[in-house]
Scaffold this motif. Structure first.
Motif, PDB file in Angstrom:
ATOM      1  N   HIS A  19       0.851  -1.193   0.000  1.00  0.00           N
ATOM      2  CA  HIS A  19       0.000   0.000   0.000  1.00  0.00           C
ATOM      3  C   HIS A  19       0.889   1.247   0.000  1.00  0.00           C
ATOM      4  N   PRO A  20       0.416   2.372  -0.548  1.00  0.00           N
ATOM      5  CA  PRO A  20      -0.876   2.580  -1.204  1.00  0.00           C
ATOM      6  C   PRO A  20      -0.835   2.274  -2.702  1.00  0.00           C
ATOM      7  N   SER A  35      -4.259   4.448   4.897  1.00  0.00           N
ATOM      8  CA  SER A  35      -3.721   3.520   3.887  1.00  0.00           C
ATOM      9  C   SER A  35      -3.536   4.200   2.542  1.00  0.00           C
ATOM     10  N   THR A  81      -9.088   3.223  -2.735  1.00  0.00           N
ATOM     11  CA  THR A  81      -9.097   2.772  -1.341  1.00  0.00           C
ATOM     12  C   THR A  81     -10.234   3.461  -0.628  1.00  0.00           C
TER      13      THR A  81
END
Length: 729
Positions: free
Chosen positions: A377-378, A498, A729
């Motif tokens: 991530h991200p 995140s 996300t």
């Protein structure tokens, strides 16, 4: 290295004793002044943040954001780090720091560097970012620059939205000096009574619930202008003190000690004790006073006396104070002044296949059964990996139990909603909530209670330790047998962070990891005391010594003429035992590469000791947060990822977990990633003599060096399968 090879991470008691003796004997041969002070090193980290704000090649609104990040970072540094030093001095616990210097002298050095940095920060805004914004039609205006129409419109806003919530507080024999809350922005006002001629002092708190930057009504839509809220209040002081002559006004801001100390062994109810400590924290002693550079000596003298603060703790700065307000500018719809938007992609293993076409998402459990899955991530989506894993677990009738640690997340998080949904569906759900996560304590208490009301078993870990590990376990019935699906990560289960935190996470159904994690949860929720794990390294019992053992193996390999190398990526490198082990490995000829974001007490300027050590730092659009530990092991690398930094608190006072990566392709991916950060062709900061950092952005010909985060984006994009679709996300 075979995919099933596993290091024995446990250490027997007798072996522990022998290892301690070996460590003490070897460390005695190292130079005395071999560490950089951690607090001064932290200030140099924040200087690197400031350098990004000063860099004209960084998109303008990103530079503005870095100014706000610098200010926010420094606030927390004073509230916790400086406060902790002062507390030790006041209570007589002024033990030497890790450079052998008394805490009082370190505090004085911090004061000098912090003053210099805050002044540099103010110049970066006034001389660099602010004029550049004005060229782009974005202005922080002065009252004198406004037209009559604009002033009239702002007066209406003041009268309708600001005036009703202001609370001017007088200071006189009948009104004692008011309490000044930490990090609040205030106006110190001197007024004269029109009849008696007596001068009085009053304080006005700038309302924190209102936008700090007030949009100026514009007939010209091509421009965006703001007026600081304190300036709007200052221009309307006559409304607050009718019948009085306003003589002077100045902005000031106070920082208080907000460090928390809870004696868990002496409390019967941790939550109640924590709530009481949160109330006490509001009234912590002052540790920094910021004032505008035009404040007169009379007003300053009154503040120093009433706040009981020393002149050395006063920071005189040009307006505006509290540049966290600049975060507000990031909301502007000016993509031309920001980084190009990056949309996270679904990890290859979790991309929907033809058989999944009727579903919105892939079968996460089927994907994990094919082999361990490593996500980054991200660059790769949190929503279609971690979040989907828990959402599917909550809905799947074959899932019997879910266990998860929660350090920082939000109450409206889909993660929390999944746990609640699973509990309401009759599954066994355990949430280990760390209510002592700094500055998230009140939030964590609130949603811990929400989880409890939904039927989730909520526990708060082990007395005296923070639970910082990032682990989740799903138990699923398959063909009459139970299978453990496990996630071990380097970052919090927080969908919001995140998007901006760089982190790795491992998904596996390896029964060895499943047993390890089950045992760790039993230790956290009950009274089990595990002495040994197979594929995990855990703190506080095993992690430090496990790493020391692995570093020592590299040292021995170097002495034997075998390939020997240690590569580490962490947020902070402070622990003396780990640092000394790295020094000894370097002295034996092992190559040591350390990639650190923040504090680094390790030195690279010790002849004969640190000759084989390189230290780099990367800062950019994403906050580097992953922890990776790689050991050459005579050509058969062993690699771990997890939650632990190399700090005393992580290794001694927290529950941490590292998991060993065993798939060869994933080991190669991680070691290549570490090598990219250490490559001289990559744009990084290099640690040099006396703990100083030098930014390397261009080569000898002036050509820009490779940006690591941009390269990582390209790498992730290249390995996408043709069917993979974008997600957010």
């Amino acid at each position: 290295m075979s995919e099933t090879a596993i290091v024995d991470t446990g250490l027997g008691d007798a072996e522990d004793d022998d290892f301690d003796d070996l460590f003490e004997e070897a460390s005695s041969e190292l130079p005395e002044h071999r560490y950089t002070d951690r607090e001064l090193s932290w200030l140099r980290f924040n200087q690197r943040v400031l350098e990004l704000a000063e860099d004209p090649t960084v998109p303008l609104l990103e530079r503005t954001n870095f100014l706000a990040i610098f200010a926010s970072n420094l606030d927390e540094f004073f509230m916790v780090r400086v406060a902790g030093l002062k507390r030790r001095i006041v209570t007589g616990l002024a033990v030497p720091t890790n450079i052998g210097t008394p805490a009082q002298r370190v505090l004085e050095a911090i004061g000098r560097e912090a003053h210099t940095l805050q002044e540099r920060h103010a110049r970066a805004w006034a001389e660099g970012v602010r004029p550049a914004l004005e060229e782009e039609g974005i202005t922080i205006a002065e009252w004198s620059e406004l037209t009559d129409f604009e002033r009239a419109s702002l007066y209406e806003y003041f009268h309708d939205y600001v005036f009703p919530v202001l609370m001017p507080l007088a200071v006189d024999p009948a009104h004692p000096f008011p309490y000044i809350s930490g990090l609040s922005l205030n106006l110190a006002v001197r007024v004269r009574h029109s009849r008696t001629g007596r001068e009085e002092f009053a304080r006005i708190k700038v309302p924190p619930m209102l936008p700090r930057l007030v949009r100026v009504p514009e007939r010209d839509t091509d421009r965006v202008r703001y007026l600081p809220l304190e300036s709007l209040i200052a221009q309307n002081l006559s409304e607050l003190f009718p019948g009085m002559e306003v003589l002077d006004h100045h902005a000031f801001r106070l920082t208080r000690n907000e460090d928390m100390v809870i004696e868990e062994d002496e409390t019967e109810n941790l939550i109640q004790a924590l709530e009481q400590e949160l109330l006490r924290r509001r009234f912590g002693p002052p540790i920094r006073l910021e004032i505008t550079d035009d404040m007169d000596d009379l007003t300053l003298g009154l503040l120093i006396e009433e706040l009981d603060i020393s002149e050395q703790e006063v920071y005189r700065l040009p307006a505006p104070l509290d540049q966290r307000a600049l975060f507000q500018l990031s909301e502007l719809d000016r993509p031309d002044l920001k980084h190009n938007k990056h949309v996270p992609v679904t990890a290859a293993a979790f991309a929907p296949t033809d058989s999944d076409s009727k579903h919105a998402r892939a079968d996460i459990f089927a994907a994990i059964r094919k082999g361990d899955v490593l996500v980054h991530h991200p660059y790769e989506s949190f929503a279609t990996s971690v979040q989907a894993f828990l959402e599917q677990a909550a809905s799947d009738p074959h899932v019997l139990a879910i266990k998860q640690t929660l350090y920082r997340t939000s109450g409206d998080s889909p993660i929390v909603k999944s746990l609640i949904k699973a509990a309401e569906a009759g599954k066994q759900v355990l949430a280990l909530v760390e209510v002592k996560a700094r500055f998230d304590e009140a939030n964590n208490i609130e949603w811990a209670r929400i989880l409890e009301k939904a039927g989730v078993h909520v526990v708060y870990g082990i007395v005296g330790l923070k639970t910082h590990c990032k682990i989740a376990s799903v138990v699923r019935e398959e063909n009459g047998r139970l299978r453990h699906y496990t996630h071990v990560g380097t970052g919090n289960y927080n969908p919001k962070t995140s998007r901006i935190y760089e982190d790795f996470g491992l998904f596996t159904c390896d029964p060895v990891v499943g047993r390890d994690v089950t045992r760790l949860f039993n230790e956290l929720s009950g009274y089990a005391i595990e002495k040994k794990f197979s594929r995990l390294l855990t703190a506080p019992l095993h992690l430090r010594k496990g790493l020391l053992r692995l570093i020592e193996r590299e040292r021995q390999n170097a002495l034997a003429g075998k390939p020997a190398r240690v590569r580490i990526k962490v947020n902070s490198m402070v622990d003396e035992q780990i640092i000394d082990a790295l020094y000894r490995a370097s002295m034996a000829g092992a190559k040591v590469d350390v990639w650190v974001r923040g504090i680094c007490s390790l030195r690279v300027d010790l002849p004969g000791v640190s000759d084989n050590i390189r230290v780099r730092s990367v800062l950019g659009r994403y906050l580097e947060h992953a922890r990776i530990f790689a050991f050459e092991n005579d050509g058969s690398p062993e690699v771990f990822i997890g939650s632990a930094d190399m700090m005393h608190r992580n290794l001694d006072r927290r529950v941490e977990a590292l998991v060993q990566i065993t798939r060869p392709a994933q080991i190669t991916e991680l070691t290549d990633y570490l090598d990219l950060a250490m490559d001289d062709g990559t744009a990084t900061w290099h640690l040099g003599e006396n703990g100083t950092w030098t930014r390397h952005r261009v080569d000898a010909d002036g050509k820009p060096l490779v940006e690591l985060q941009d390269q990582r984006m390209k790498f992730i994009q290249r390995r996408r399968s043709p069917r993979r679709t974008r997600t957010t996300t």
